[in-house]
Each structure stands twice: as C-alpha cells, then as structure tokens.
Design a protein around this motif. Structure first.
Motif, short mmCIF file in Angstrom:
data_model
loop_
_atom_site.label_atom_id
_atom_site.label_comp_id
_atom_site.label_asym_id
_atom_site.label_seq_id
_atom_site.Cartn_x
_atom_site.Cartn_y
_atom_site.Cartn_z
N GLY A 23 0.81 -1.32 0.19
CA GLY A 23 0.21 -0.03 -0.03
C GLY A 23 0.78 1.11 0.09
O GLY A 23 0.28 2.33 -0.28
N PRO A 48 -0.75 -13.34 -3.37
CA PRO A 48 -0.12 -11.91 -3.70
C PRO A 48 1.19 -12.42 -4.73
O PRO A 48 1.89 -13.52 -4.50
CB PRO A 48 0.38 -11.45 -2.58
N CYS A 85 9.03 -6.90 9.60
CA CYS A 85 8.87 -5.98 8.01
C CYS A 85 7.14 -6.20 7.54
O CYS A 85 6.78 -5.25 7.26
CB CYS A 85 9.68 -6.64 7.02
N GLU A 134 2.51 -3.32 -5.04
CA GLU A 134 1.29 -3.36 -5.80
C GLU A 134 1.64 -3.68 -7.17
O GLU A 134 1.04 -4.63 -7.76
CB GLU A 134 0.48 -1.99 -5.76
N GLY A 178 6.41 -4.97 3.68
CA GLY A 178 6.25 -6.37 3.25
C GLY A 178 7.31 -6.63 2.13
O GLY A 178 7.82 -7.86 2.16
O1 KG4 Z 1 3.56 -4.85 4.56
P1 KG4 Z 1 2.88 -5.89 3.85
O2 KG4 Z 1 2.65 -7.18 4.53
O3 KG4 Z 1 1.14 -5.25 3.64
C1 KG4 Z 1 0.89 -4.14 3.41
O4 KG4 Z 1 0.63 -3.91 2.11
O5 KG4 Z 1 0.78 -3.16 4.16
O6 KG4 Z 1 3.23 -5.98 2.54
C2 KG4 Z 1 2.46 -6.86 1.46
C3 KG4 Z 1 3.13 -6.67 0.02
C4 KG4 Z 1 2.61 -7.30 -1.01
O7 KG4 Z 1 2.34 -6.46 -2.25
C5 KG4 Z 1 3.28 -8.52 -1.58
O8 KG4 Z 1 3.23 -9.09 -2.58
C6 KG4 Z 1 4.90 -7.94 -1.16
O9 KG4 Z 1 4.71 -7.27 0.13
N1 KG4 Z 1 5.92 -8.98 -0.89
C7 KG4 Z 1 6.81 -9.08 -1.66
C8 KG4 Z 1 7.78 -10.22 -1.26
N2 KG4 Z 1 6.88 -10.61 -0.10
C9 KG4 Z 1 6.01 -9.86 -0.03
N3 KG4 Z 1 7.21 -8.32 -2.72
C10 KG4 Z 1 8.50 -8.88 -3.35
N4 KG4 Z 1 9.26 -9.71 -2.91
C11 KG4 Z 1 8.60 -10.52 -2.03
N5 KG4 Z 1 9.52 -11.45 -1.78
#
Ligand code: KG4
Ligand code: ZN
Length: 351
Positions: free
Chosen positions: A142, A184, A307, A170, A277
C-alpha cells in the motif's frame, strides 16, 4: 512497561505484547491472504468481517503466549490510520472496549510510524540498531516512500519522496497477476526472478535518473502487460516468465536502492533502514546491503516478522507515545490518511 498492540488496517489481524524497550513477548498474526486470493486482491468488506471474527481469539492468544493478563498491561495501542476504514474500525473498537473495561490508557498509532520503528523490536536475535537520524525506505503493498527519521516520535518523521502512483508491492502483485502467478505475486516473482535472466527483456524503472526522490511504478507494470500481450514465446514459456520476473524485479530494486541511498547522501545520514512487506524481497535486501556498504553506509534490514504487517510494531510505537505521556480519548477515530505529511503529489505518472 507492557503494551498490548492491535493491528487490523488491511488483511492481517494482529495482536502482540511488547515491553517499553521493544522486547516482543508475543506476536500473533492471522493472515487473510487465502481469503482474498480467489479475488486477486483485498476485498474490503470481507477483510472487515474476517477481522471481526478473528480479533477476539488473536488478542487472547497474544496475552496467553506472553503469559500476561489484560490487567497487567500498561496501555492498549491500536492502529487507527491509515488503512481500510472498515478494517481499522474493528481494531479500534476492540481496543477501546478492552482499554475502557480494564481502565488502561488507549493509544492510537499510525501504521506507517509502526513500520518505521519496527527495526527496534527485539525478537531475541543478536542485532545492531540504527542511530538517529536515519533514512528509511518503507515499501509495501500500500505504500512506497522514503523518510528521514530524526527521533523516535511521529512528529520527527519527514517524507522525503514517494511513489506518484502504484506502491512497489502493488506492482509486484500486478505483474504476478499478468503472468498468471496467483496472489500475492510478490513472493512468487521473487522466487522465479532468482532463476531468470534480467537482460532478456530489458526494463528500466521510470524516473531512475531524475534527481528527485519521487518514484513511479505504474509505467513498468504497463510495459510488462505489453510484453505479455505481444505474446511470450510458448516454446520456453516458463523460462520467459522467469526472465520477465528477473527484469521487472531488477528494475524495481534498482530504483528503490538508488533513491534511498541518494536520500541518505543528500541528508548526510549514514544509517538506512528497510521496512514493509516488500522488504521480504531477497534481491532488495541484498542489493541495499551491498550498495550501502560500498558507500560506507550501514543498512538495517529487520527480520521478516518485523517487516510484514504485525501488531508488535504497533505496540512498540504505542509504547513510545505512552512513555511520552500521550494517550487518546474514547473519541479516537479510524481514518484512511496517514498522519505523516505527504510531499509527493499523486497521479502525474513518470514525467
Ligand atoms: O507490508 P505488507 O505485509 O502489507 C501491506 O501492504 O501493508 O506487504 C505486502 C506486500 C504485497 O504486495 C506482497 O506481494 C509484497 O509485500 N511482498 C513481496 C515479497 N513478499 C511480500 N514483494 C516482493 N518480494 C517478496 N519476497
Ligand atoms: Zn503495512
């Protein structure tokens, strides 16, 4: 000091008990990812209902694992902004109920502030801590922005630049969707990129060379869509998908690392911190570390549990407020906007 933290801003229901100096006594996270996966993204109404169903058991579990009773905590901290308002409301109402019933102070926390101080959480590992001021890259599904953090207070945080359109996470998720990798997409793109060739479909992140800390991730997502529309070679489709993932990830990591270190240099800051994330991304973690070291800077990459969305970071940010004698009234509201002043104007694309 003991603080109970509650998090429900998006698709994770969390509760945690943390000490005033950041020691994590419990950290329970109930993820809704499987619930939303079939829709390819978070459905706000379903998120609220699931938070409502899970928040009670999650809070109870956090207290049990920490071996404390509600009567033992010194404050109840809760994410009240930014996020999906219906989802935030669940956590806010529960926190109010618990704080009122137990006669404890209620402390509202901005989710982004929680992420920015998550590096100070102590999960029992050997660690080094950044000094103030530090520059932080907060990169999630986000939010994507770079901050200067002068002191452990929300009013000592300045946004230096952020995305004008999509958050980096995103974009990872949209690319995953375009390539048929499910939701995701971030973790899958990360895994496939490790085996792909980033030079086969060269992609450059927009605004890479501009002398600004603003970023844009919507154009690169469109370029991936164009690649997919033009048709990936069917003979070696799996390989081509991995190559697209590798190019996309390399471009995104490139711009994130470059702008973060540029920000630190511009502000004469030596310590850089990663959060959100997308900090789970292996290429981002290693590239930031290497590039920082090459410039004589120090990169701090907290453990994954700190994180991604969690309530321990909310409890800790709440503890910082509580220690400063701050608390909120029963009129605390859930709102979609962050308390951190924005400097980046939205919606101008990559020009
Ligand atoms: O901080 P978060 O758990 O939730 C919020 O968005 O607040 O982040 C989730 C985001 C998702 O878009 C997911 O695809 C991304 O973090 N994400 C990653 C990886 N693990 C999670 N993006 C790239 N590489 C990863 N290993
Ligand atoms: Zn988050």
């Amino acid at each position: 000091m003991l603080v109970l933290g509650i998090e429900s801003s998006c698709d994770e229901t969390g509760a945690a008990v943390v000490t005033g100096d950041g020691r994590v006594l419990s950290d329970v996270v109930q993820s809704q990812v499987a619930l939303h996966a079939q829709y390819g993204g978070v459905v706000p109404e379903l998120a609220s209902r699931d938070h409502l169903k899970n928040v009670g058991p999650v809070v109870r579990e956090a207290l049990t694992r920490a071996s404390v009773r509600l009567a033992d905590v010194d404050a109840v901290a809760v994410t009240h902004r930014p996020g999906l308002v219906g989802a935030l409301l669940v956590g806010v109402q529960v926190a109010k109920g618990l704080a009122w019933a137990a006669g404890k102070p209620l402390v509202g926390v901005d989710h982004l502030v929680g992420h920015l101080f998550a590096v100070f959480l102590d999960r029992g590992e050997v660690r080094e801590l950044p000094g103030f001021p530090f520059v932080a890259l907060l990169v999630s599904g986000g939010h994507t922005a770079i901050y200067l953090v002068d002191a452990p207070r929300a009013d000592a945080i300045t946004e230096l630049g952020g995305t004008r359109d999509d958050a980096a996470g995103e974009a990872f998720d949209k690319v995953g969707k375009l390539l048929g990798l499910g939701y995701p997409g971030g973790p899958v793109v990360d895994r496939l990129a490790a085996t792909g060739d980033p030079t086969r479909f060269p992609l450059e992140a927009p605004m890479l060379h501009t002398k600004t800390l603003e970023m844009s991730f919507s154009g690169i997502k469109t370029r991936v869509a164009q690649l997919v529309e033009a048709g990936l070679p069917s003979g070696d489709r799996a390989e081509a998908v991995a190559d697209v993932c590798a190019s996309f990830q390399a471009a995104v990591v490139d711009v994130l690392v470059k702008k973060t270190l540029f920000a630190a240099e511009a502000h004469g800051v030596r310590d850089v911190v990663l959060g959100g994330g997308v900090a789970a991304n292996r290429a981002l973690r290693s590239r930031l570390g290497e590039a920082a070291a090459a410039r004589g800077m120090r990169a701090f990459v907290p453990p994954l549990a700190s994180c991604t969305d969690n309530a321990a970071m909310i409890a800790y940010a709440g503890a910082l407020r509580a220690k400063a004698g701050e608390r909120d009234g029963w009129d605390l509201v859930a709102t979609s906007a962050t308390v951190l002043p924005r400097v980046t104007r939205k919606g101008r694309g990559d020009r």
